[in-house]
Design a protein around this motif. Structure first.
Motif, mmCIF file in Angstrom:
data_model
loop_
_atom_site.group_PDB
_atom_site.id
_atom_site.type_symbol
_atom_site.label_atom_id
_atom_site.label_comp_id
_atom_site.label_asym_id
_atom_site.label_seq_id
_atom_site.Cartn_x
_atom_site.Cartn_y
_atom_site.Cartn_z
ATOM 1 N N LEU A 1 -61.927 5.227 -11.585
ATOM 2 C CA LEU A 1 -61.513 3.872 -11.228
ATOM 3 C C LEU A 1 -61.515 3.703 -9.708
ATOM 4 C CD1 LEU A 1 -60.391 1.117 -12.164
ATOM 5 C CD2 LEU A 1 -58.101 2.105 -12.004
ATOM 6 N N GLY A 2 -61.051 4.716 -8.979
ATOM 7 C CA GLY A 2 -61.085 4.657 -7.521
ATOM 8 C C GLY A 2 -62.497 4.610 -6.980
ATOM 9 N N ARG A 3 -63.410 5.356 -7.607
ATOM 10 C CA ARG A 3 -64.813 5.321 -7.169
ATOM 11 C C ARG A 3 -65.413 3.933 -7.394
ATOM 12 N NH1 ARG A 3 -66.538 10.805 -7.048
ATOM 13 N NH2 ARG A 3 -64.799 11.882 -6.021
ATOM 14 N N LEU A 4 -65.055 3.304 -8.476
ATOM 15 C CA LEU A 4 -65.565 1.958 -8.748
ATOM 16 C C LEU A 4 -65.034 0.963 -7.728
ATOM 17 C CD1 LEU A 4 -65.277 1.833 -12.652
ATOM 18 C CD2 LEU A 4 -67.366 2.033 -11.301
ATOM 19 N N LEU B 1 -62.775 -4.960 -12.936
ATOM 20 C CA LEU B 1 -61.963 -3.899 -12.355
ATOM 21 C C LEU B 1 -60.473 -4.169 -12.546
ATOM 22 C CD1 LEU B 1 -63.784 -3.046 -9.000
ATOM 23 C CD2 LEU B 1 -63.656 -1.671 -11.062
ATOM 24 N N GLU B 2 -60.068 -5.416 -12.412
ATOM 25 C CA GLU B 2 -58.666 -5.766 -12.621
ATOM 26 C C GLU B 2 -58.253 -5.513 -14.065
ATOM 27 O OE1 GLU B 2 -54.923 -6.721 -11.590
ATOM 28 O OE2 GLU B 2 -56.640 -6.522 -10.233
ATOM 29 N N ASN B 3 -59.137 -5.828 -15.001
ATOM 30 C CA ASN B 3 -58.841 -5.582 -16.420
ATOM 31 C C ASN B 3 -58.713 -4.086 -16.699
ATOM 32 O OD1 ASN B 3 -58.884 -8.329 -16.957
ATOM 33 N ND2 ASN B 3 -61.050 -8.327 -17.542
ATOM 34 N N LEU C 1 -75.785 -0.849 -4.874
ATOM 35 C CA LEU C 1 -74.522 -0.170 -5.141
ATOM 36 C C LEU C 1 -73.416 -1.187 -5.359
ATOM 37 C CD1 LEU C 1 -73.298 2.682 -5.266
ATOM 38 C CD2 LEU C 1 -72.648 2.401 -2.881
ATOM 39 N N GLY C 2 -72.746 -1.117 -6.464
ATOM 40 C CA GLY C 2 -71.654 -2.018 -6.760
ATOM 41 C C GLY C 2 -72.079 -3.314 -7.411
ATOM 42 N N ALA C 3 -73.379 -3.468 -7.692
ATOM 43 C CA ALA C 3 -73.821 -4.719 -8.305
ATOM 44 C C ALA C 3 -73.323 -4.856 -9.728
ATOM 45 C CB ALA C 3 -75.352 -4.792 -8.266
ATOM 46 N N MET D 1 -66.772 5.790 -17.406
ATOM 47 C CA MET D 1 -67.908 6.664 -17.152
ATOM 48 C C MET D 1 -69.227 5.915 -17.296
ATOM 49 S SD MET D 1 -66.373 9.210 -16.145
ATOM 50 C CE MET D 1 -67.923 10.020 -15.747
ATOM 51 N N ALA D 2 -69.281 4.959 -18.203
ATOM 52 C CA ALA D 2 -70.494 4.155 -18.335
ATOM 53 C C ALA D 2 -70.750 3.353 -17.060
ATOM 54 C CB ALA D 2 -70.372 3.227 -19.545
ATOM 55 N N ARG D 3 -69.713 2.800 -16.479
ATOM 56 C CA ARG D 3 -69.876 2.052 -15.227
ATOM 57 C C ARG D 3 -70.203 2.991 -14.066
ATOM 58 N NH1 ARG D 3 -67.949 -3.256 -15.240
ATOM 59 N NH2 ARG D 3 -67.016 -3.899 -17.233
ATOM 60 N N MET D 4 -69.662 4.205 -14.091
ATOM 61 C CA MET D 4 -69.982 5.166 -13.039
ATOM 62 C C MET D 4 -71.465 5.520 -13.042
ATOM 63 S SD MET D 4 -67.507 6.227 -11.010
ATOM 64 C CE MET D 4 -68.051 7.865 -10.563
ATOM 65 N N ARG D 5 -72.054 5.626 -14.226
ATOM 66 C CA ARG D 5 -73.471 5.979 -14.307
ATOM 67 C C ARG D 5 -74.368 4.865 -13.793
ATOM 68 N NH1 ARG D 5 -71.630 8.693 -19.077
ATOM 69 N NH2 ARG D 5 -71.947 6.821 -20.343
ATOM 70 N N LYS D 6 -73.845 3.630 -13.720
ATOM 71 C CA LYS D 6 -74.644 2.499 -13.252
ATOM 72 C C LYS D 6 -74.567 2.301 -11.739
ATOM 73 C CE LYS D 6 -74.095 -0.125 -17.548
ATOM 74 N NZ LYS D 6 -73.593 -1.385 -18.145
#
Length: 656
Positions: free
Chosen positions: A149-152, A88-90, A79-81, A68-73
């Protein structure tokens, strides 16, 4: 050879170092069960459950918080930076490991409890499995991890993978419609590989899911909490005619190479019951809601599928051959129902996760892949609810037989593309790591009919070996006798009750395998195909009935109370027999006989109930009032005899 659970646990400890010290201590628990030390077994079970609950809760909070922290960024122009391939693999690997950890430990508890049930000394520990089912580590929904995870991954592809996106857009134009008996390329997925398959799909496709902010209440003030809806429950109901020709026609159209023996079939009919909308506060909707919509699909002889939407309340009239609207599709369907006397035969229910291409310009992408989990087949002829037209629309879900449902041992992956394009997509997923097994021509209608109505499945579908199920014999309970009533009307409720009565008697005559036994045999075949785990081992005997520890104690307590009452009666009988008058001695003798009777009857009842505890076939317990009635009648007889003796004795004294 199949790997034992202990060896599999050792391998997982090496592969997942994060959880190496937190897996269930299976060896120590097995040794404690072997020692028949109930106290030690219960203490170990509680300790292991608390340990697993704690580590799963910590890992879940860490994973969901990081996602969720990564989603907020992900807002803003770049986008995606904030997302890179390594992170993501981890995260993906952590999700797979956590899911594997939960399922492995749950299987370990099941095996320990089963070993407890097999021993008389530790059978009282069997109730602990219910506590494991309700434990915190079993209540987490992995949709809440997979959707972000899919959104990321989607954001990462948009920023770093234009070539891969272009290849997927080319596949989007070739997507096949998700209708009929299935246009997809079908693969069997072992249950241990389902989460890994989902994560692999998220790397190239988007999840067809929604994320909703959870409503706050007096006890929850966290406004950042969201819920994800990824898996959708689906139910398909397949019909059969009075001639039993729908199976043969489906087999011919789906697999090919077979010809229906009863002549051409014009229409194939099936219904699709989608999940109802969520109620207030996110509660599940009611599938039996009369205003819930049901999708009806009719496939004609040209393989063209027409769709029709009806309300749940209109389905009984529709199945009776009465059109509720002016749609020509509904007219065709009702005519087919009247002509061939179509009725619900089998149904399949599952939880489907769908994966789509990237949406563009506010338009949703096409579904390319779906995974069906927790697939189960039900015999609609066994439905005992006269107010519902199928199990999915029933409030009670009552069945007239105890073996009307068969579970599918694994998951089903469907790629909604032509064969050549499906191979291209499989190349992106990494098939060798997922252990996918192709099942050409797979059909849930054919599979469910073969399991639940074997007498109609002739020949068997090609993915079911002929030695798995018993040969066909007799006439199906769904087929009407050629000398019976051939009128155009169809009484669904009456036909349902007649089919149930006939099925019970015909099964005894013909000797069919029950669906549970057929499914157990079929499970071994499936697991042999995918070289999967302990299920490939030879068939084991049915386990003993798992009984709550309070039940045998209650039976023993009842016997002790009867013995206490018998001792009191014996003492009173001895006292009366030592008296000087004839009346007292007579009462003593009669009470002594009652005492002997109630020394034998409670012991017989205790032995009978103790034997029932080891019977693997559970049955509804009934209140036994035999002994209280005998006791009341015995006391009445003693009192009546004493009164009669006194009356005759006084009469003889007066005469003298």
């Amino acid at each position: 050879m199949s790997m034992t659970f202990g060896k599999s646990l050792s391998r997982l400890r090496k592969e997942n170092p994060l959880f190496a010290n937190h897996y269930i201590n299976y060896k120590e628990l097995k040794d404690a069960v072997g020692e028949a030390d109930v106290g030690k077994v219960m203490n170990l079970l509680r300790t292991e459950l608390d340990k697993i609950n704690e580590i799963v809760e910590v890992q879940w909070e860490a994973l969901s918080g990081e996602l969720m922290a990564r989603m907020r960024k992900l807002g803003g122009e770049k986008l995606g930076a904030e997302v890179n391939a390594e992170s993501l693999e981890n995260l993906s690997q952590a999700v797979v490991w956590l899911h594997s950890f939960i399922e492995t430990n749950y299987l370990g508890f099941q095996k320990v409890v089963q070993k407890c049930a097999e021993s008389q000394e530790t059978a009282s520990c069997s109730w602990f499995l219910a506590r494991v089912e309700a434990a915190n580590f079993r209540q987490h929904r992995f949709d809440e991890l997979l959707v972000p995870l899919g959104r990321l991954y989607t954001a990462f592809r948009r920023a770093h993978g234009p070539g891969e996106r272009a290849a997927l857009h080319g596949l989007e134009d070739q997507a096949l419609p998700m209708s009929g008996d299935g246009n997809a390329q079908v693969f069997f997925v072992p249950i241990s590989q389902v989460m890994k398959a989902k994560v692999a799909l998220l790397k190239v496709l988007e999840p067809a899911a929604t994320m909703i902010k959870a409503k706050t209440n007096q006890g929850t003030r966290d406004t950042s909490r969201v819920t994800a809806e990824f898996r959708q429950k689906l139910t398909h109901v397949y019909f059969e005619s009075s001639r039993g020709d729908q199976y043969a026609e489906r087999l011919r159209r789906r697999v090919g190479g077979f010809k229906a023996t009863t002549g051409p079939v014009g229409f194939l009919l099936q219904c699709h019951v989608a999940p109802p909308p969520l109620a207030e506060a996110g509660a599940p909707g009611d599938p039996s809601d009369p205003y819930h919509e049901v999708s009806v699909e009719i496939q004609d002889e040209c393989y063209i599928v027409s769709k029709l939407t009806l309300l749940q309340k209109n389905m009984p009239a529709f199945l009776g051959g009465k059109a509720t609207g002016d749609s020509p599709v509904e007219t065709w369907a009702t005519e087919a129902i009247l002509k061939d006397q179509l009725r619900p035969a089998v149904s399949s229910s599952s939880f489907r996760s769908s994966f789509t291409t990237a949406s563009s310009a506010g338009k949703a992408g096409a579904v390319l892949v779906s995974i069906d989990e927790q697939v189960s087949f039900r015999d609609e002829a066994a439905l005992a609810d006269d107010k519902a037209w199928c199990f999915a629309a029933s409030k009670t879900g009552a069945a007239s037989t105890s073996w009307s449902q068969v579970d599918f041992p694994g998951a089903i992956l469907r790629i909604w593309l032509p064969a050549s394009s499906a191979n291209s997509l499989l190349g992106l997923l990494g098939v060798p790591d997922l252990d996918l097994k192709p099942v050409p021509g797979f059909s849930e209608a054919l599979h469910g009919t073969a399991l639940l109505h074997r007498e109609l499945a002739n020949p068997l579908p090609p993915w079911i070996p002929s030695e798995t199920l018993v040969p066909a014999a007799g006439r199906s309970t769904l087929v009407v006798s050629p000398h019976g009533d051939e009128k155009g009307s169809l009484d669904v409720a009456g036909a349902k009750s007649q089919r149930v009565d006939k099925k019970t008697s015909e099964d005894k005559k013909v000797g069919f395998l029950k669906p549970t036994e057929a499914a157990r045999s079929l499970r071994r075949t499936w697991c042999a195909m995918c070289a999967g785990g302990d299920a490939a081992a030879p068939a084991r005997a049915d386990p003993k009935l798992i009984v709550d520890c309070k039940t045998p104690m209650a039976i023993e307590r009842t016997l002790l109370r009867w013995m206490r009452s018998t001792i009191l009666l014996g003492s009173l009988s001895s006292l009366l027999m030592s008296g000087s008058s004839f009346d007292m001695q007579l009462n003593g003798v009669l009470l002594g006989l009652v005492c002997l009777i109630f020394t034998i009857f409670p012991l017989m009842s205790y032995v009978q109930r103790s034997r029932e505890l080891s019977n693997p076939k559970a049955k509804q317990p009934k209140v036994d009032r035999t002994m209280p009635r005998i006791l009341a009648l015995s006391f009445s007889a003693v009192l009546f005899s004493t009164v009669c003796v006194n009356v005759f004795a006084r009469g003889s004294l007066q005469d003298s």
